[in-house]
Design a protein around this motif. Structure first.
Motif, PDB file in Angstrom:
ATOM      1  N   SER A 106      -1.404  -1.180  -4.491  1.00 22.15           N
ATOM      2  CA  SER A 106      -2.817  -1.372  -4.236  1.00 22.15           C
ATOM      3  C   SER A 106      -3.254  -0.270  -3.294  1.00 22.15           C
ATOM      4  O   SER A 106      -2.409   0.492  -2.788  1.00 22.15           O
ATOM      5  N   THR A 107      -4.540  -0.144  -3.060  1.00 22.79           N
ATOM      6  CA  THR A 107      -5.036   0.941  -2.216  1.00 22.79           C
ATOM      7  C   THR A 107      -5.869   0.392  -1.063  1.00 22.79           C
ATOM      8  O   THR A 107      -6.587  -0.592  -1.216  1.00 22.79           O
TER       9      THR A 107
ATOM     10  N   GLU B 180      -7.591   2.861   1.732  1.00 22.55           N
ATOM     11  CA  GLU B 180      -7.689   4.170   2.365  1.00 22.55           C
ATOM     12  C   GLU B 180      -7.941   4.071   3.864  1.00 22.55           C
ATOM     13  O   GLU B 180      -7.424   4.876   4.642  1.00 22.55           O
TER      14      GLU B 180
ATOM     15  N   ARG C 178       1.882   2.115  -3.373  1.00 24.96           N
ATOM     16  CA  ARG C 178       0.681   2.321  -4.204  1.00 24.96           C
ATOM     17  C   ARG C 178       0.479   1.207  -5.233  1.00 24.96           C
ATOM     18  O   ARG C 178      -0.065   1.443  -6.321  1.00 24.96           O
TER      19      ARG C 178
ATOM     20  N   VAL D 187      -4.667   3.377   5.645  1.00 28.54           N
ATOM     21  CA  VAL D 187      -3.809   4.568   5.619  1.00 28.54           C
ATOM     22  C   VAL D 187      -4.272   5.583   6.663  1.00 28.54           C
ATOM     23  O   VAL D 187      -3.465   6.154   7.404  1.00 28.54           O
TER      24      VAL D 187
ATOM     25  N   LYS E  69      -1.438   9.862   4.162  1.00 32.11           N
ATOM     26  CA  LYS E  69      -0.772   9.668   2.877  1.00 32.11           C
ATOM     27  C   LYS E  69      -0.176   8.260   2.816  1.00 32.11           C
ATOM     28  O   LYS E  69       0.493   7.826   3.769  1.00 32.11           O
ATOM     29  N   PRO E  70      -0.375   7.529   1.718  1.00 25.33           N
ATOM     30  CA  PRO E  70       0.123   6.152   1.619  1.00 25.33           C
ATOM     31  C   PRO E  70       1.627   6.026   1.838  1.00 25.33           C
ATOM     32  O   PRO E  70       2.088   5.048   2.436  1.00 25.33           O
ATOM     33  N   GLU E  71       2.402   7.017   1.372  1.00 24.12           N
ATOM     34  CA  GLU E  71       3.855   6.915   1.517  1.00 24.12           C
ATOM     35  C   GLU E  71       4.311   6.954   2.985  1.00 24.12           C
ATOM     36  O   GLU E  71       5.423   6.529   3.300  1.00 24.12           O
TER      37      GLU E  71
ATOM     38  N   TYR F 292       0.817  -1.216   0.000  1.00 22.87           N
ATOM     39  CA  TYR F 292       0.000   0.000   0.000  1.00 22.87           C
ATOM     40  C   TYR F 292       0.852   1.269   0.000  1.00 22.87           C
ATOM     41  O   TYR F 292       0.462   2.287  -0.572  1.00 22.87           O
TER      42      TYR F 292
END
Length: 311
Positions: free
Chosen positions: A154-155, A157, A152, A160, A168-170, A149
């Motif tokens: 895959s997602t 939310e 990115r 996260v 933010k995913p990062e 995740y």
């Protein structure tokens, strides 16, 4: 709880029964074909199916019976612990999505409970040499999940939002990833026979977690050398880290993994908690994440005080 460390036989006896009915286009078939398709199975055919099902169940049962009890226990413990870790995160994902709990509080509660519950599950594993490697599967799977995740690929939310500061995913590739990597290292290097790993994980999860929770709410009086930290947050880290370390040391010593001389251990744990608190106060979080600096400092001080085993 000591019974949890004994091997447990886990056997499964699958049974299956399926019935297939051909209903479509039956009117277009010749009468002879229809009657043959819809006719009940012959006794010989039924007997063959029963023999095949019985043979399959017997083979699975024989395979389970021939497996070493420790292997079955470790496999079952891994599945149970993995399911528990996943359920914990998903539960706080749902709470965050429904706005029943704020994001930062959710993140830190998961931070505290993940380490505490994972450490508490270690006695479920056997006393075999491969037990620690089975336990290591749990943080390893979480590493893969965070990388998936965070990069990115895959997602998710909800995930996260529940474990990051800004959503933010990062961010998953920083604090949360460092956290599960430290879990992995502690399991593989120290496991449950050493107070060093137990103290380090207690300070990282309980100490650092409660410092943030309490500091955000009541930390109006900041430290003179670090305006991002407060006196009440640092005091909370020392107290909660010390108490959790003591509790978990008592837990594992009662289960017989090591012996503790409490007149020495209490003082050593206080020194470890103080060292971890000092490191957490230092304004270097932009360079070194707390999930790295706190456990490393704890490991070093605990090693100097406890050595390879408890006193």
């Amino acid at each position: 709880m000591a019974a949890a460390a004994r091997p447990v036989d886990v056997m499964s006896f699958p049974s299956c029964s399926s019935t297939s009915l051909l209903l479509s286009h039956s009117r277009s078939l010749p009468p002879a074909t229809r009657s043959s398709r819809l006719a009940p199975s012959s006794p010989a055919s039924s007997m063959r199916r029963q023999l095949l099902v019985g043979a399959g169940a017997s083979a699975v049962a024989a395979l389970a019976a021939s497996a070493p009890p420790a292997l079955l226990q470790d496999g079952a413990a891994t599945l149970l612990t993995t399911a528990g870790a996943y359920t914990l995160v998903r539960a706080f994902d749902a709470l965050t999505e429904r706005r029943l709990i704020e994001q930062n509080l959710s993140r830190k509660i998961v931070h505290v409970l993940s380490g505490f519950l994972f450490m508490s599950s270690w006695p479920l594993f056997s006393n075999s040499t491969q037990a620690r490697f089975f336990a290591a599967i749990v943080p390893l799977l979480n590493c893969v999940r965070l990388l998936t995740y965070g990069l990115r690929l895959s997602t998710d939310e909800a995930l996260v939002k529940s474990v990051t500061r800004e959503g933010k995913p990062e961010e998953l590739l920083r604090g949360p990833l460092y956290y599960v990597i430290v879990l992995l290292i502690i399991v593989l290097v120290f496991w449950r026979e050493s107070p060093i790993g137990i103290a380090s994980l207690s300070m990282m999860s309980g100490g650092d977690g409660f410092a943030d929770i309490v500091g955000r709410r009541y930390g109006s009086l900041k430290l003179p050398f670090n305006k991002k930290k407060s006196w009440i947050g640092s005091i909370s880290m020392f107290i909660s880290g010390f108490l959790l370390s003591t509790l978990m040391l008592f837990y594992f010593s009662c289960l017989g993994y090591f012996r503790v001389s409490w007149d020495l251990a209490i003082g050593n744990l206080a020194v470890v908690a103080f060292a971890a608190t000092v490191v957490e106060c230092i304004p270097v979080t932009d360079v070194v994440d707390d999930n790295i600096s706190v456990p490393l400092a704890t490991m070093l001080v605990a090693f100097l005080l406890f050595g390879h085993s408890s006193h």
